[in-house]
Enzyme design. Structure first.
Site, short mmCIF file in Angstrom:
data_model
loop_
_atom_site.label_atom_id
_atom_site.label_comp_id
_atom_site.label_asym_id
_atom_site.label_seq_id
_atom_site.Cartn_x
_atom_site.Cartn_y
_atom_site.Cartn_z
N SER A 59 61.21 56.37 94.82
CA SER A 59 62.16 55.49 94.41
C SER A 59 63.32 56.34 93.95
O SER A 59 64.48 55.54 93.75
CB SER A 59 61.77 54.84 93.32
OG SER A 59 61.34 55.48 92.26
N LYS A 102 64.09 55.91 86.13
CA LYS A 102 65.17 54.99 87.04
C LYS A 102 66.58 55.67 86.61
O LYS A 102 66.63 56.12 85.41
CB LYS A 102 65.13 53.61 87.11
CG LYS A 102 63.62 53.14 87.57
CD LYS A 102 63.37 53.30 88.90
CE LYS A 102 62.19 52.56 89.26
NZ LYS A 102 61.41 53.42 90.38
#
Length: 189
Positions: A59, A102
């Site tokens: 990711s 993230k």
């Protein structure tokens, strides 16, 4: 040898053994306390100052390798001091046993395009980030589960900010905030 002399000798041997055991017990007891102190210090440092973690998964490509990298997480960061573009660790809203990393792209009050890729939502759909919440997205949006699926994230779930890669040595270095704010027409950037 008289019985009184034997009794006195036995008593002195018993007291010698007792003293040796007390000394040995004290020595190992102090060592045990030292180990407990070190464990407590490491725990407090890891929970409140910073810690080294292994981060893996696709990711955050190309910022971080999918195979995994060792990073330093700064835990002395107030969620209110974070800026757009920071790499942040937080407890997953979908699985509270997982900590994820993230990129922060939206702060309270920002208007965010839910999915700029148009894959999960129309690229015309926008959301206003509520007070006390932020918006996260993975650098590799195609392989990331982030705010596009679970919406704004409470600042209470934030654990820290990634500061640097420490392993492998060829990739070691500080993370830079490469976020570019395009601003709103008529505002200064």
């Amino acid at each position: 040898m008289s019985t009184s002399r034997l009794a006195a000798l036995a008593q002195s041997l018993a007291s010698l053994r007792r003293a040796d055991f007390e000394r040995l017990g004290k020595k190992w007891g102090l060592r045990g306390l030292a180990v407990v102190n070190v464990v407590c210090a490491v725990h407090l440092f890891a929970e409140h100052v910073g810690f080294i973690h292994v981060v893996s998964g696709p990711s955050m490509l190309p910022t971080m390798s999918a195979a995994g990298e060792v990073v330093f997480e700064n835990r002395m960061v107030s969620p209110k001091s974070l800026k757009r573009g920071d790499l942040v660790t937080y407890i997953s809203p979908l699985d509270p046993t997982r900590v994820v990393c993230k990129r922060l792209i939206g702060l309270p009050g920002d208007i965010i395009c839910v999915d700029p890729t148009g894959r999960l939502a129309p690229s015309t759909e926008h959301v206003v980030i509520p007070k006390g919440h932020v918006w996260f997205i993975g650098d590799n949006a195609e392989m990331s589960r982030d705010s596009r699926q679970y919406g704004p994230v409470s600042m209470g779930l934030i654990r820290g900010k990634l500061m640097a890669k420490v392993w492998p040595p060829t990739a070691a270095g500080f993370f830079r905030n490469n976020f570019v704010d395009i601003g709103v027409e008529g505002s200064e950037v």
